[in-house]
Design a protein around this motif. Structure first.
Motif, PDB file in Angstrom:
ATOM      1  N   TYR A 140      -1.026   2.449  10.381  1.00  0.00           N
ATOM      2  CA  TYR A 140       0.012   3.240   9.844  1.00  0.00           C
ATOM      3  C   TYR A 140       1.879   2.765  10.395  1.00  0.00           C
ATOM      4  O   TYR A 140       2.414   3.128   9.107  1.00  0.00           O
ATOM      5  N   HIS A 182       3.757   4.372  -3.977  1.00  0.00           N
ATOM      6  CA  HIS A 182       3.670   4.960  -2.407  1.00  0.00           C
ATOM      7  C   HIS A 182       3.529   6.061  -2.511  1.00  0.00           C
ATOM      8  O   HIS A 182       2.070   6.081  -2.894  1.00  0.00           O
ATOM      9  N   LYS A 183       2.336   6.680  -1.224  1.00  0.00           N
ATOM     10  CA  LYS A 183       1.709   7.926  -0.969  1.00  0.00           C
ATOM     11  C   LYS A 183       1.520   8.696  -1.209  1.00  0.00           C
ATOM     12  O   LYS A 183       2.521   9.070  -2.512  1.00  0.00           O
ATOM     13  N   ARG A 184       0.599   9.087  -1.833  1.00  0.00           N
ATOM     14  CA  ARG A 184       0.477  10.255  -2.678  1.00  0.00           C
ATOM     15  C   ARG A 184       0.360  11.473  -2.110  1.00  0.00           C
ATOM     16  O   ARG A 184       0.656  11.642  -0.758  1.00  0.00           O
ATOM     17  N   SER A 185       0.894  12.583  -2.665  1.00  0.00           N
ATOM     18  CA  SER A 185       1.697  13.974  -2.108  1.00  0.00           C
ATOM     19  C   SER A 185       0.543  15.383  -2.694  1.00  0.00           C
ATOM     20  O   SER A 185       0.583  14.591  -4.216  1.00  0.00           O
ATOM     21  N   TYR A 203      -4.751  14.395   4.626  1.00  0.00           N
ATOM     22  CA  TYR A 203      -5.028  12.847   3.943  1.00  0.00           C
ATOM     23  C   TYR A 203      -6.135  11.827   4.724  1.00  0.00           C
ATOM     24  O   TYR A 203      -6.389  11.361   4.674  1.00  0.00           O
ATOM     25  N   LYS A 204      -5.014  11.749   6.703  1.00  0.00           N
ATOM     26  CA  LYS A 204      -5.758  10.564   7.452  1.00  0.00           C
ATOM     27  C   LYS A 204      -7.258  11.568   7.341  1.00  0.00           C
ATOM     28  O   LYS A 204      -8.111  11.136   8.562  1.00  0.00           O
ATOM     29  N   PHE A 247       0.370   2.557  -0.549  1.00  0.00           N
ATOM     30  CA  PHE A 247      -0.863   3.129   0.350  1.00  0.00           C
ATOM     31  C   PHE A 247      -1.839   3.158  -1.457  1.00  0.00           C
ATOM     32  O   PHE A 247      -1.077   3.689  -2.697  1.00  0.00           O
ATOM     33  N   SER A 248      -2.934   3.640  -0.814  1.00  0.00           N
ATOM     34  CA  SER A 248      -3.999   4.767  -1.166  1.00  0.00           C
ATOM     35  C   SER A 248      -4.365   3.841  -3.108  1.00  0.00           C
ATOM     36  O   SER A 248      -4.290   3.800  -4.354  1.00  0.00           O
TER      37      SER A 248
END
Length: 313
Positions: A86, A200-203, A39-40, A115-116
């Motif tokens: 981060y 939240h962070k995406r996965s 992702y980064k 996030f995102s």
């Protein structure tokens, strides 16, 4: 003003460039080391490279540790500016400069903290998104707002287009914020906590198409996950299939959620929620990518019909 920049990826680089162009003195650039995280790696323009090109000292670190705090103290900044950092920053650091610390967040706070935010705004059906410059405090994206810029989310906009448009807001918004602080009369606006939303962070799981969603929601998900993001996907006859392009069907369809029907021209329709009632539109898929990396025309690929499923079985 003497400014210390904390930033990473393309957002951090664009912010550092804006600080350089502002005419203020950037006395230290703090950034993360290169990462193998996928992702980064999506927006990975180097902050360190830009800083070195301009003779700005660079400090590479994963977190704001004691060494980092000491370096910032010795740089004697009037202000810290943060974008795409981060890890947690302690109060000892963000309260250190006389003017505190500004954080840039690509949403219209207090909505879409976390996030995102640009992708989530598109997926959620928002009509606009933007950039907020706020004072850092002990919460996540909760500090008082100094500058806010907004842009509309068009009916065909992709996540990538919106992210790039949001980055283009950085120079003007940051200059406005710096001018306000330098004037000695910045106007801070507290956030309404009752309106705050957090994402939240995406996965990978968040990119899987849920055939119980309405077709309009699925179509936005497909648009949000445009290249270079990992695309939306489902499973067809035991194989993972990435959905690259889709729209909402013209007709309404009945049957079972996930059922593929090659009926409308130009693609394959997948039935959605309450399909047994036959009253809803479906997702019209026009372009897919198969497990071998090949892009395929959806009408041809799905010509045998069948079902799109949540798992390979």
């Amino acid at each position: 003003m003497r400014i210390v920049s904390f930033g990473y990826q393309t957002w951090g680089r664009r912010t550092l460039q804006a600080l350089i162009d502002s005419g203020h003195q950037v006395v230290l650039s703090v950034t993360h080391p290169d990462s193998s995280d996928s992702y980064k790696g999506i927006w990975s323009d180097s902050v360190a490279e830009l800083a070195r090109e301009h003779g700005i000292p660079v400090h590479l670190t994963e977190r704001a540790d004691a060494e980092t705090i000491d370096l910032v103290k010795r740089a004697e900044p009037d202000l810290i500016v943060v974008n795409s950092w981060y890890t947690w920053m302690p109060p000892e650091l963000y309260n250190l400069p006389p003017h505190g610390t500004l954080n840039l967040h690509d949403s219209l706070l207090p909505k879409f903290t976390g996030f995102s935010p640009v992708l989530w705004a598109l997926i959620s059906g928002e009509s606009e998104f933007g950039l907020t410059i706020h004072r850092m405090d002990d919460g996540l994206d909760t500090g008082d707002i100094l500058v806010q810029r907004s842009l509309p989310i068009g009916p065909t906009a992709t996540g990538t287009e919106l992210v790039l448009a949001g980055m283009d807001l950085i120079p003007g918004a940051l200059q406005e914020a710096l001018d306000a602080i330098e004037s000695g009369n910045p106007v801070w606006r507290p956030q309404n906590k009752a309106e705050r939303t957090y994402f939240h962070k995406r996965s990978e799981r968040d990119s899987k198409l849920d055939w119980h969603w309405a077709a309009a929601d699925l179509e936005r998900l497909v648009r949000a996950l445009s290249d270079p993001y990992p695309p939306a996907f489902s499973y067809y006859r035991g194989e993972k299939v990435e959905v690259l392009k889709a729209t909402v069907s013209e007709a309404r369809y009945g049957g079972t959620p996930g059922r593929v029907i090659v009926q409308e021209g130009g693609g394959a329709v997948v039935c959605g929620p309450d399909a047994h009632r036959g009253g809803n539109h479906g997702l019209l898929i026009t372009r897919v990518r198969t497990a071998d990396g090949q892009e395929r025309d959806a009408a041809e690929f799905f010509r045998r019909g069948g079902y799109l499923t949540d798992a390979p079985a």
